[in-house]
Design an enzyme around this catalytic site. Structure first.
Site, mmCIF file in Angstrom:
data_model
loop_
_atom_site.group_PDB
_atom_site.id
_atom_site.type_symbol
_atom_site.label_atom_id
_atom_site.label_comp_id
_atom_site.label_asym_id
_atom_site.label_seq_id
_atom_site.Cartn_x
_atom_site.Cartn_y
_atom_site.Cartn_z
ATOM 1 C CB SER A 108 -0.957 -0.028 1.190
ATOM 2 O OG SER A 108 -1.896 1.008 1.122
ATOM 3 C CG ASP A 126 -3.064 4.141 -1.180
ATOM 4 O OD1 ASP A 126 -3.881 3.871 -2.077
ATOM 5 O OD2 ASP A 126 -2.930 3.437 -0.163
ATOM 6 C CG ASP A 172 -2.755 -0.379 -2.235
ATOM 7 O OD1 ASP A 172 -2.784 0.796 -1.808
ATOM 8 O OD2 ASP A 172 -3.220 -1.337 -1.597
ATOM 9 C CG ASP A 206 -5.919 0.521 -0.276
ATOM 10 O OD1 ASP A 206 -5.138 1.498 -0.327
ATOM 11 O OD2 ASP A 206 -5.780 -0.411 0.543
ATOM 12 N NE ARG A 207 -4.341 3.192 3.454
ATOM 13 C CZ ARG A 207 -4.681 3.042 4.723
ATOM 14 N NH1 ARG A 207 -5.310 4.019 5.351
ATOM 15 N NH2 ARG A 207 -4.405 1.939 5.373
ATOM 16 C CB SER A 235 -5.847 5.850 7.935
ATOM 17 O OG SER A 235 -6.469 4.581 7.844
ATOM 18 C CE LYS A 257 -7.204 0.648 3.287
ATOM 19 N NZ LYS A 257 -7.260 -0.711 3.892
#
Length: 649
Positions: free
Chosen positions: A201, A359, A361, A363-364, A463, A475
């Site tokens: 990540s 980010d 990967d 997912d955020r 986060s 996420k």
């Protein structure tokens, strides 16, 4: 006695360490064994002439040159403490799967530990799924690691697949890098038994990881994580040279590539989150997107197309994958303005109003908005959750008939995240639930709720991890980016900015002002002593009764399974004995949680002032929150007495 110049037989003076060095050197082989027998004896192919033994010895001695060299350097240079750290402990599943620096050793991410992990996972799946050889396993990867290091995510995904294929298990291995949410999405869509994503990540570039998803698409959590670890420990010796045979992914008929199918299905399903496509097509706003040198660029572009938007403007220096992350000091958009510098400069140049950053990967998601004063507002995860929670519920409500049952509608958040959704649910008559930290808990709860006929409209962790709807039990920065763009477009059409709407939400449901702090403690006995003192603060078994002159009205200690707010005193959340987590609810509306980190030597403090609706003085709330938080850290943790290191020390 062995050759003392051979690292495998060189003594360190520590019998236990010698044993681990020998095991490492014996098991850490090259990825590709010789394709044909090699006659080292020179005289034939059988009996006592040495040729079959020579072939065997060659196979056993072929070791990964990169990781072998690291061990040799440490042995030769007297790095015994480092060797013990690498070889005398193992990785364990934390909130984000197995995650560690890449390099030699059982506590690092490398060929051998990935093969060992997959062998253990395979054995566990065999016990749980009689139809494993029908369902198969999904495997994906991000863009971490240099090829020359032997630990690139793609290579490790290939080795993961090789272990499974060598046991005749079908593998759905993506042919190219994908966002992390694509793996759990594919697990559900293909009805696979499990999924593995090779990613670390937003961790530093030196790290990599091994994230496991169950058949329901959610990350594994207790007790499966512990059971899989136990299975791994029972399967440490590599089964055969074929475990390193990367060629299996090209030659085995059991390997399929789900990339085109899954990408197409994901984008089709994304339509369920699009509510105002006509407005999107005429949106005058410009958006800048950074993929932070990761996988997100092409997928966010496609998501924007699905929603009817013009394509976001990519940050050119960060558009393409680069495992060195050269343009950012850390590849974590949660760090805010300091790591969004290139995105904000480009947005100023292009006159773009919104910056989106996924980010590595994907997912955020981080979001920034240009303010009227020409500065930038970078939203915290809690603030963005307030906006997305409002947006998803409002659109759900608009789409429902008059008699829609709001009692079957849920919002979820981790317990260290803002309580704004709780306030929202209280006013709107829907359900709100907390989970333990980590999206794995949210993902599994989503599956339970939807299986019972409920609707989960929004979930998040502070986060910057968000999930709009229940497209995938993880996420998802890709879908969240498109949803934020549509929300911004809709609000712009109403002459509102995201920040203005955020304050409208707080005026309606109450201001929620948050703060996150931490101290560093490298001594586990000290951490144990600190939390023992808190649990016996005013005598045996008595927690603190006040903080900063304000009464503490409720205590929840997840480690002990205690919750004073409940009639039976029992905590609803699962007991977690592997760390410490205590939540204090104060009479003035402040909620503070002290928690040990599962991945770092930190004691974290998440505090929030949850004000009642109508309070319009967030600066006053913030000042009081800072006072309470500082008092809590000083009185409960005693940083000077316990030699704790603060973030600015």
């Amino acid at each position: 006695m062995g050759d003392t110049n051979d690292p495998e037989h060189r003594s360190t003076g520590d019998p236990q360490l010698d044993k681990e060095v020998h095991r490492w050197m014996s098991w850490d082989r090259l990825s590709s064994p010789p394709p044909l027998p090699v006659d080292l004896g020179g005289s034939g192919s059988g009996g006592g002439d040495g040729s079959s033994g020579g072939v065997l010895m060659l196979l056993l001695s072929l070791q990964n040159t990169w990781t072998r060299a690291q061990v040799e350097v440490l042995l030769g240079g007297g790095g015994l403490a480092e060797l013990r750290s690498r070889l005398c402990s193992r990785m364990s599943f934390g909130t984000a799967g197995l995650r560690a620096p890449m390099g030699a050793g059982f506590s690092r991410v490398n060929d051998l530990t990935v093969i060992q992990s997959t062998q253990g996972l395979y054995s566990y799946l065999c016990r749980c799924f009689p139809d494993l050889r029908v369902r198969g396993v999904v495997v994906g990867f991000d863009t971490r690691g240099q090829e020359e290091s032997g630990c690139s995510s793609q290579r490790l995904a290939t080795l993961t697949s090789a272990v499974l294929l060598s046991r005749n298990v079908p593998v759905h291995l993506f042919s190219s890098f994908v966002p992390t949410p694509y793996v759990p999405y594919a697990v559900k869509k293909l009805e696979a038994a499990a999924g593995v994503m090779i990613t670390a990540s937003h961790n530093p570039k030196e790290d990599n990881g091994y994230k496991v998803y169950w058949s329901n698409g959610a990350q594994i959590c207790s007790p499966r994580d512990k059971e899989i670890l136990q299975s791994i420990e029972q399967q440490l010796e590599p089964w055969s040279p074929s475990c390193w045979d990367e060629g299996l992914v090209k030659t085995s008929p059991l390997r399929t590539d789900p990339l085109v199918q899954i990408n197409s299905c994901y984008m089709d399903d994304l339509n369920a989150l699009c509510f105002h496509r006509g407005l999107n097509r005429t949106c005058p706003l410009k958006f800048v997107h950074s993929s932070f040198h990761g996988v997100g660029h092409a997928f966010v572009q496609q998501a924007f197309q699905t929603f009817g938007f013009a394509l976001p403007i990519p940050v050119p220096e960060q558009k393409d994958p680069d495992p060195d992350f050269p343009s950012v000091r850390c590849p974590n958009p949660e760090e805010g303005e300091s790591v969004l510098e290139l995105s904000l400069l480009l947005a100023e140049k292009e006159d773009a109003q919104i910056v989106l950053a996924t980010d590595p990967d994907a997912d955020r998601l981080a979001v920034a908005e240009k303010t009227a004063g020409c500065g930038w507002k970078v939203f915290t995860g809690n603030e963005l959750a307030a906006l997305l929670g409002w947006w998803m519920f409002w659109n759900w409500k608009e789409a429902q008939p008059v008699a829609a049952d709001s009692q079957k509608v849920y919002m979820l958040a981790t317990t260290v995240s803002s309580k704004i959704l709780q306030a929202f649910a209280r006013v709107e008559g829907i359900n709100f639930e907390e989970t333990l930290p980590g999206f794995k808990w949210i993902g599994n709860r989503i599956q339970e709720l939807t299986a019972a006929g409920n609707t989960v409209v929004f979930s998040f962790e502070e986060s910057i991890g968000f999930l709009c709807g229940s497209l995938v039990p993880e996420k998802d920065g890709v879908s969240s980016a498109a949803v934020v763009a549509e929300m911004a477009s809709y609000l712009h059409n109403k002459n509102l900015s995201l920040n203005q709407q955020l304050h409208n939400i707080y005026q309606t449901y109450g201001y929620h002002v948050s703060q996150t702090s931490y101290v560093i403690c490298n001594d586990p006995p000290t951490v144990q002593r600190i939390f023992s003192r808190i649990r016996n603060f005013d005598g045996d078994g008595s927690y603190p009764k006040s903080c900063g002159g304000v009464q503490i009205v409720h205590i929840r200690d997840v480690t002990k399974g205690y919750d004073s707010s409940r009639p039976d005193g029992r905590c609803v959340l699962p007991v977690v004995s592997s760390g410490h987590m205590i939540t204090f609810t104060l009479q003035n509306g402040v909620v503070a949680t002290l928690r040990t980190s599962g991945t770092e030597p930190k004691i974290k403090c998440y505090s929030e002032f949850c004000a009642t609706p109508g309070c319009s003085e967030p600066s006053v709330l913030g000042a009081e929150l800072r006072r309470i938080t500082a008092t809590l850290l000083d009185d409960f943790l005693e940083p000077d007495k316990n030699n704790l290191i603060g973030p600015n020390s």
